[in-house]
Design an enzyme around this catalytic site. Sequence first.
Site, PDB file in Angstrom:
ATOM      1  N   GLU B  34       0.828  -1.202   0.000  1.00 40.26           N
ATOM      2  CA  GLU B  34       0.000   0.000   0.000  1.00 40.26           C
ATOM      3  C   GLU B  34       0.865   1.256   0.000  1.00 40.26           C
ATOM      4  O   GLU B  34       0.495   2.294  -0.541  1.00 40.26           O
ATOM      5  CB  GLU B  34      -0.917   0.018   1.244  1.00 40.26           C
ATOM      6  CG  GLU B  34      -1.917  -1.137   1.306  1.00 40.26           C
ATOM      7  CD  GLU B  34      -2.565  -1.294   2.696  1.00 40.26           C
ATOM      8  OE1 GLU B  34      -3.650  -1.884   2.767  1.00 40.26           O
ATOM      9  OE2 GLU B  34      -1.962  -0.854   3.698  1.00 40.26           O
ATOM     10  N   ASP B 221     -12.548  -5.334  -0.993  1.00 39.53           N
ATOM     11  CA  ASP B 221     -13.447  -6.489  -1.005  1.00 39.53           C
ATOM     12  C   ASP B 221     -14.786  -6.101  -0.387  1.00 39.53           C
ATOM     13  O   ASP B 221     -14.858  -5.199   0.455  1.00 39.53           O
ATOM     14  CB  ASP B 221     -12.836  -7.666  -0.236  1.00 39.53           C
ATOM     15  CG  ASP B 221     -12.567  -7.334   1.214  1.00 39.53           C
ATOM     16  OD1 ASP B 221     -11.542  -6.681   1.490  1.00 39.53           O
ATOM     17  OD2 ASP B 221     -13.396  -7.702   2.063  1.00 39.53           O
TER      18      ASP B 221
END
Lengths: 263, 263
Positions: B34, B221
């Site tokens: 990230e 998700d």
Amino acid sequence: MAPLQDDKAAEVTEVSIPKRPISTVVFIIAMQKEASPLVEKFQLTQESNSVFPNGVPWVRYSGKYKDLNINIVCPGKDVVLGVDSVGTVSASLITYASIQALQPDLVINAGTAGGFKAKGACIGDVYLASDVAFHDRRIPIPVFDLYGVGTRQACSTPNLAKELNLKIGKLSTGDSLDMCPQDETAIVANDATVKDMEGAAIAYVADLLKTPVIFLKAVTDIVDGNKPTSEEFLENLVAVTAALDRAATQVVDYINGKNLSEL
Amino acid sequence: MAPLQDDKAAEVTEVSIPKRPISTVVFIIAMQKEASPLVEKFQLTQESNSVFPNGVPWVRYSGKYKDLNINIVCPGKDVVLGVDSVGTVSASLITYASIQALQPDLVINAGTAGGFKAKGACIGDVYLASDVAFHDRRIPIPVFDLYGVGTRQACSTPNLAKELNLKIGKLSTGDSLDMCPQDETAIVANDATVKDMEGAAIAYVADLLKTPVIFLKAVTDIVDGNKPTSEEFLENLVAVTAALDRAATQVVDYINGKNLSEL
């Protein structure tokens, strides 16, 4: 510019065991009621000139007892809600800040715990934890799953355990006082006899900072019994804390004048 | 000797909002994947002379970008297992150590998250969290229950949200990647649109140290969808990280030259 390669892994060293008598001990105790009898017993005084940042509720009691510098560090009362700052986040922070500021030879996490009668635990038993692990960090990705469980061994103290006749068991840690089915599955997988809300986090930080740590856990409630944990916990807190404090005093008396390798 | 009365509660002050342009920003980012695109984007370099203790795996990248001192702090790889040190304990520690060492004007927790389609979240959405709370700290004793949930508001940034057209939602934090029924009940009670593994812990530490914090969470998700979280998370991690990094760059560009009260 590309970031440098991280070669920190190569620097990792074992927990260092100095060959001199233990000098500085830090108790990490989550609740004020658990700490107060020990503060009195060792005649410690609350430090007003804090080694901690301004504004944090963390409390340190310190003093000399026999040949030892004893510190008891509590996370203190939540500044808004006024309850003890229990759980892994506060415990991690005070363990980190205490080790950095006080460089103890030994950290002792003392506190109350739930016990499993299926593993032989009774109300008032004081356990010395052999291993600690988390039961509420489920990360179902390979290797991350092991990181989540985070099993660590306590500092080995076979002589202390034998001499003081302490029960030995595995400790499992989670941030909830109750136990949901997923927690239970993980606790069984951790082979735990006692369950608390701080131990594995304290073990993680102590390991990170290469500081030996042991765990004294007194059973306030039987998790696999008939009474709700919160009710049984509150009912037994004062009496069991007395048992915990007796054991903690015996541990300190035993430690006094010894090297870590003698424990 | 009786311990002194704890009068720390009286010392509590509000998060201080300086009336000068923001100068130092600390990003707290749990996973290396990230962080890496942002490290490149801002042309940061890894600090070899660490402000952190020896032996910890924590990584800091820093550099000047426009008028800002930008730091990206990651918990780094677990020294034994080699996976990113995700979750609340590591996040708490690096937030604490970073605020102490760098005294930032603003902390930004950026990362991926699960989203709830029932609350309007889609894969790739980037949310600015209005509130954060825990969903896996169940302590069924009055007041302790509120401490466990630990709801905190993010630093108010209405102009930033409007200008960058970011979605706003509540964030709920727990140390598991999956969601057990008890977590779900708590997440619903927290009215959360996004779910992560660090936010509420970072909010707790920032609040303790009176440092403003905002949360940028990109949806990898759909928790209330058909696919297992872990599978969907790994599938979308790279693409969604790109969306997160675009948003983070826009936020930094917007912040540059402004006071906190202008955000």
